[in-house]
Design an enzyme around this catalytic site. Structure first.
Site, PDB file in Angstrom:
ATOM      1  N   GLU A 151     -16.463  11.115  -4.689  1.00 54.68           N
ATOM      2  CA  GLU A 151     -16.916  12.105  -5.679  1.00 54.68           C
ATOM      3  C   GLU A 151     -18.396  12.420  -5.439  1.00 54.68           C
ATOM      4  OE1 GLU A 151     -16.375  10.249  -9.540  1.00 54.68           O
ATOM      5  OE2 GLU A 151     -17.856   8.724  -9.124  1.00 54.68           O
ATOM      6  N   ASP A 204     -25.860  11.574 -13.208  1.00 51.11           N
ATOM      7  CA  ASP A 204     -25.424  12.647 -12.307  1.00 51.11           C
ATOM      8  C   ASP A 204     -26.485  13.747 -12.148  1.00 51.11           C
ATOM      9  OD1 ASP A 204     -22.911  11.299 -12.474  1.00 51.11           O
ATOM     10  OD2 ASP A 204     -22.345  12.515 -14.208  1.00 51.11           O
TER      11      ASP A 204
HETATM   12  O1  FUB Z   1     -20.458  11.203 -15.154  1.00 56.58           O
HETATM   13  C1  FUB Z   1     -19.052  11.257 -15.082  1.00 56.58           C
HETATM   14  C2  FUB Z   1     -18.580  11.002 -13.700  1.00 56.58           C
HETATM   15  O2  FUB Z   1     -19.096   9.759 -13.240  1.00 56.58           O
HETATM   16  C3  FUB Z   1     -19.094  11.997 -12.687  1.00 56.58           C
HETATM   17  O3  FUB Z   1     -18.369  13.175 -12.668  1.00 56.58           O
HETATM   18  C4  FUB Z   1     -18.988  11.196 -11.449  1.00 56.58           C
HETATM   19  O4  FUB Z   1     -19.661  11.733 -10.359  1.00 56.58           O
HETATM   20  C5  FUB Z   1     -19.513   9.861 -11.894  1.00 56.58           C
HETATM   21  O5  FUB Z   1     -20.910   9.793 -11.865  1.00 56.58           O
END
Ligand code: FUB
Length: 324
Positions: free
Chosen positions: A225, A18
């Protein structure tokens, strides 16, 4: 010609994911999640993403060694946090560096908090409580040319975004389906001192080519997301992960809070379930920082990488095939 570090894991002694990349004072700083090396099954609620702290990475330039600057913030340092320090971002404002991060509160609900430091690499001192009215995950902070600062955030499933559709938290909330409008990412404006939201958080609309909101069933294009904002020639570009279909896509708008019109795909799926990125201009060229699980084959043991983006003068981005 590829750069020395292009498409390679930037560090391998810890797992990182991320990545939110920024240039501060001519140097590249990367604000990633820190994946734990832990044996847990894959789960739709993301229980395997057990992150406990943040380490900030930095590079003098894109070909230089990537340095891990050590512990920047740990879950024990934050009074309101119970667990899962997920994807963070950072901004430089008022002579301070602010780390903006999601984590579960003591009721196991994802909230967004802020911590500050005089240094881009921390250590960061957290505020006592999470931002009032914040929820869900993946905050991306965008400092606009006029000095206003916005937060884009939200993630479905484990990120709990759909659980807030009624305005209060409901773990059993049904998810939109079929032709129902997809849930968009959240948008709010930060106060100048980064302690609160000064606008009521609202959902952003992502529209199709006919001006209709993307549908819940349109999993190749709808938001899941990992939002990010970049601005080029006065236009705002919202990019994000489609989650279940594993693409990074983008949409264009005239205002920071949308609406945005879907434009295309930035990146084909990487190895691993999640895909999450940032887009940053470095020395007049645009780059995407992203992660994959090429090293381990395990979705929650990821490594951060970057590659160059081709963006034309109209903002069109050439789709990246990460392994070609
Ligand atoms: O790294 C945890 C979660 O996985 C993140 O919040 C999302 O964007 C995905 O990458």
């Amino acid at each position: 010609m590829r750069r020395k570090n292009e498409r390679k894991a930037l560090v391998e002694h810890i797992y990182t994911a991320d990545p939110s990349a920024h240039v501060f004072n001519g140097k590249i700083y990367i604000y990633p999640s820190h994946d734990e090396d832990i044996d847990l099954p894959e789960d739709d609620d993301g229980e395997q993403y057990v992150m406990k702290d943040y380490h900030i990475l930095s590079m003098d330039n894109l070909d230089s060694e990537c340095v891990d600057n050590g512990l920047a913030l740990s879950e024990e340092d934050v009074p309101w946090v119970s667990r899962q320090l997920w994807a963070p971002d950072a901004v430089y404002k008022n002579g301070k560096y602010y780390l903006v991060f999601p984590a579960k509160d003591k009721d196991d609900i994802f909230r967004i908090g802020v911590a500050e430091s005089d240094s881009p690499t921390g250590p960061f001192k957290p505020q006592e409580d999470f931002i009032k009215g914040s929820y869900s995950v993946d905050p991306a902070v965008f400092l606009d040319d006029d000095g206003r600062t916005y937060c884009y955030y939200g993630g479905l499933w484990g990120g709990q975004l759909e659980m807030w559709q009624s305005g209060t938290f409901n773990r059993d909330e049904r998810r939109p389906e079929g032709d129902e409008p997809a849930i968009g990412p959240m948008f709010a404006e930060f106060s100048d001192d980064m302690t609160e939201f000064i606008s009521e958080p609202k959902h952003i609309q992502i529209l199709d080519e006919n001006g209709e909101p993307l549908k819940a069933s349109d999993e190749d294009r709808r938001y899941f997301e990992g939002p990010w904002m970049h601005k080029l020639n006065g236009k705002y570009y919202l990019s994000y992960s489609t989650g279940t279909t594993h693409y990074i896509c983008y949409a264009e708008g005239d205002r920071p809070d949308g609406p945005f019109t879907y434009k295309g795909r930035i990146m084909e799926p990487v190895i691993g379930w999640t895909t999450h990125h940032s887009i940053v201009e470095i020395d007049g060229e645009w780059y995407i920082f992203y992660h994959d699980s090429e090293k381990t084959g395990i979705s929650h043991e990821r490594c951060v990488k970057y590659t160059k983006l081709d963006i034309d003068e109209n903002g069109n981005i050439t789709t990246i095939k990460p392994y070609e």
